[in-house]
Design a protein around this motif. Structure first.
Motif, PDB file in Angstrom:
ATOM      1  N   ASN A   1      72.037   5.085  10.366  1.00  0.00           N
ATOM      2  CA  ASN A   1      70.895   4.771   9.385  1.00  0.00           C
ATOM      3  C   ASN A   1      71.411   4.291   8.235  1.00  0.00           C
ATOM      4  O   ASN A   1      70.484   4.078   7.222  1.00  0.00           O
TER       5      ASN A   1
ATOM      6  N   GLU B   1      56.883   6.128  18.342  1.00  0.00           N
ATOM      7  CA  GLU B   1      57.898   5.989  19.239  1.00  0.00           C
ATOM      8  C   GLU B   1      57.506   5.227  20.672  1.00  0.00           C
ATOM      9  O   GLU B   1      56.434   6.018  21.157  1.00  0.00           O
TER      10      GLU B   1
ATOM     11  N   ARG C   1      72.341   9.223   2.729  1.00  0.00           N
ATOM     12  CA  ARG C   1      71.519   8.955   4.019  1.00  0.00           C
ATOM     13  C   ARG C   1      71.778  10.007   5.080  1.00  0.00           C
ATOM     14  O   ARG C   1      72.566  10.581   5.213  1.00  0.00           O
TER      15      ARG C   1
END
Ligand code: ATP
Ligand code: MG
Length: 487
Positions: free
Chosen positions: A131, A224, A126
């Protein structure tokens, strides 16, 4: 160590919990190991709101998706090569299910070869350590945190850290992503990550970001909570031009973004969590001509249905506003029913940008007065029961009628409501028994006793209860202690 399962369960919305249980169940039935991964775990740890549920399975997610569809879930995108499914779970909860995989690069920067893998290999391929954390949802290890790259400690240090030296070379879109996460979370770039970032920019790698990858980032940006801060950071690093030259030249419409964000805050205060992807995208692209917006979205690989939704959004919202302010919806109850069905993103867009004052004032009334009144419907139902109305269709009609009257400002006090309820139900208050003077005291006492005994019995089917029964119910409904009668 915190109890992650407890943390998770306490933070999930009911529909998210249902989706999680279903995915867990289906994975177990197929014999797949399943994990919660990516943004979901990061947001859980940092305390951010859990917008979507990202699952990773050691197996093929399409089988799970087919079963979920039977239960009302909608598959939004399915990438069969990557075994990645974007899904809207039943109850409108967003998420994804992906197969655990390893991206194998023959040389840095070449297209990776995909290999199906275990969760540990998947986490290591990743982008950033924050994350790359997973929570096991498997029976034997449910709640176990898998953090092979030490993401937790980077979160504690408030740093975004890329996992390998070739991170940006392998996937230049991570240049946009690293700034997106840094701005969103108020983190800085870890020292070596910053060096790798600078080196990549020096080597002009940003110009090798594919339009599809840039499009995915723009899509993420519109979801967002504070896209303005991220866009500014992209502009500062001359990265916006890699997304789209015209957008970089004309600049995002920061005013429109701020207006929409302000509305989002107001809606949060009213207990609503809107997803603002379409109106936010329009706000971001607000300075571009319609034609330019269309060509940007197409170029960045947005699907036809998405483009249609975004570009048609304003006109549809405008039509909704016209209908809302029109004669047909003049009665507050009709406007209420209409607004209940209006998508939150339309409602937010109108609040932020509509010049239709009639529509906007109804939306404000809906948020600030009508929705709170709706919370009082159970009270109306209790009061109706208390005067002796049995359950049934007529009962529901009356409750709705009283709610409709409340929207016009009537029936504010319990007394007022009792009058209205009696009128609508036809249940009259029984006349008070006549006062008996001195002589017949014994008889009066006996009658009062009998009345009290009757009041104590349930009166589910009595259309016309005795006065004492009605009083007892009223007292229960209004929860005020019954005053002692003066002698
Ligand atoms: P958001 O809250 O924006 O959805 P997210 O972290 O879930 O954030 P996604 O774009 O949905 O972001 O990606 C899900 C996960 O997939 C990420 O958390 C990350 O682990 C992984 N991922 C996404 N893009 C990349 C990439 N380019 N390289 C490596 N891993 C990636
Ligand atoms: Mg995500």
């Amino acid at each position: 160590m915190p109890d992650y399962m407890f943390l998770l369960e306490s933070r999930l919305l009911p529909e998210q919990r249902a989706a999680l249980l279903r995915v867990q169940e289906l994975s177990a039935a197929l014999g797949y190991n399943v994990y919660l991964t990516g943004g979901t775990v990061r947001d859980l740890i940092t305390g951010a709101s859990l917008r979507d549920l990202d699952f990773t399975v050691e197996g093929n997610p399409s089988k799970i998706a087919r079963e979920l569809e039977k239960g009302g879930a909608k598959v939004l995108v399915e990438d069969e090569k990557l075994r990645h499914v974007e899904i809207l779970f039943a109850g409108d909860c967003e998420g994804s299910i992906a197969a655990a995989r390893d991206d194998h690069y023959v040389r840095p920067g070449t297209r990776p070869e995909i290999r199906w893998s275990t969760i540990m290999e998947d986490l290591r391929r990743r982008d950033f350590s924050l994350n790359a954390i997973a929570i096991s949802l498997n029976p034997a290890s449910r709640g176990l945190l898998l953090d092979p790259t030490n993401g937790l400690s980077d979160i504690e240090r408030a740093e975004v850290r890329a996992l390998i030296i070739h991170s940006f070379t392998n996937q230049p879109v991570r240049l946009l992503r690293v700034l997106r996460f840094a701005a969103r979370m108020g983190f800085k770039l870890e020292q070596r990550t910053q060096e790798w970032f600078d080196l990549a920019i020096e080597r002009d790698l940003q110009h090798t970001i594919t339009p599809e990858d840039a499009g995915a980032e723009l899509r993420g940006l519109a979801r967002e909570e504070n896209p303005g801060a991220i866009l500014k950071l992209w502009e500062e690093h001359d990265l916006l031009e890699t997304v789209h030259a015209v957008l970089a030249k004309k600049h995002p419409d920061y005013d429109a973004i701020n207006r929409l964000n302000k509305v989002r805050d107001d809606l949060f205060m009213a207990g609503l969590r809107p997803r603002l992807a379409a109106p936010m995208m329009l706000a971001i692209l607000g300075r571009l001509k319609d034609r330019e917006q269309g060509s940007l979205l197409h170029k960045l690989g947005f699907r036809a249905a998405e483009v249609e939704h975004i570009l048609g959004f304003e006109e549809e919202a405008h039509a909704s506003a016209k209908e809302l302010a029109g004669k047909k919806l003049a009665a507050p109850i009709d406007a209420f029913r209409f607004l209940e069905k209006m998508p939150l993103e339309t409602l937010a867009h109108l609040l932020a940008f509509s010049s239709n004052s009639g529509a906007v004032s109804k939306i404000r009334a809906y948020l600030n007065k009508w929705r709170p009144l709706r919370q009082g419907i159970p009270t109306i139902a209790n009061e109706l029961t208390a005067i002796g109305m049995p359950a049934g269709p007529k009962f529901d009609t009356i409750v709705n009628q009283v709610f409709a009257m409340q929207l016009t400002g009537r029936g504010k006090t319990p007394e007022e409501r009792e009058k209205i309820l009696r009128k609508l139900s036809g249940i009259k208050e029984q006349p008070k028994p006549k006062e008996t003077k001195g002589k017949d005291k014994k008889g009066a006492k006996a009658a009062a006793k009998a009345g009290a005994a009757h009041a104590a019995k349930p009166v589910a089917h009595a259309e016309k209860p005795a006065a004492s029964t009605a009083k007892a119910h009223k007292a229960a409904a209004t929860k005020k202690p019954e005053k002692k009668k003066k002698k």
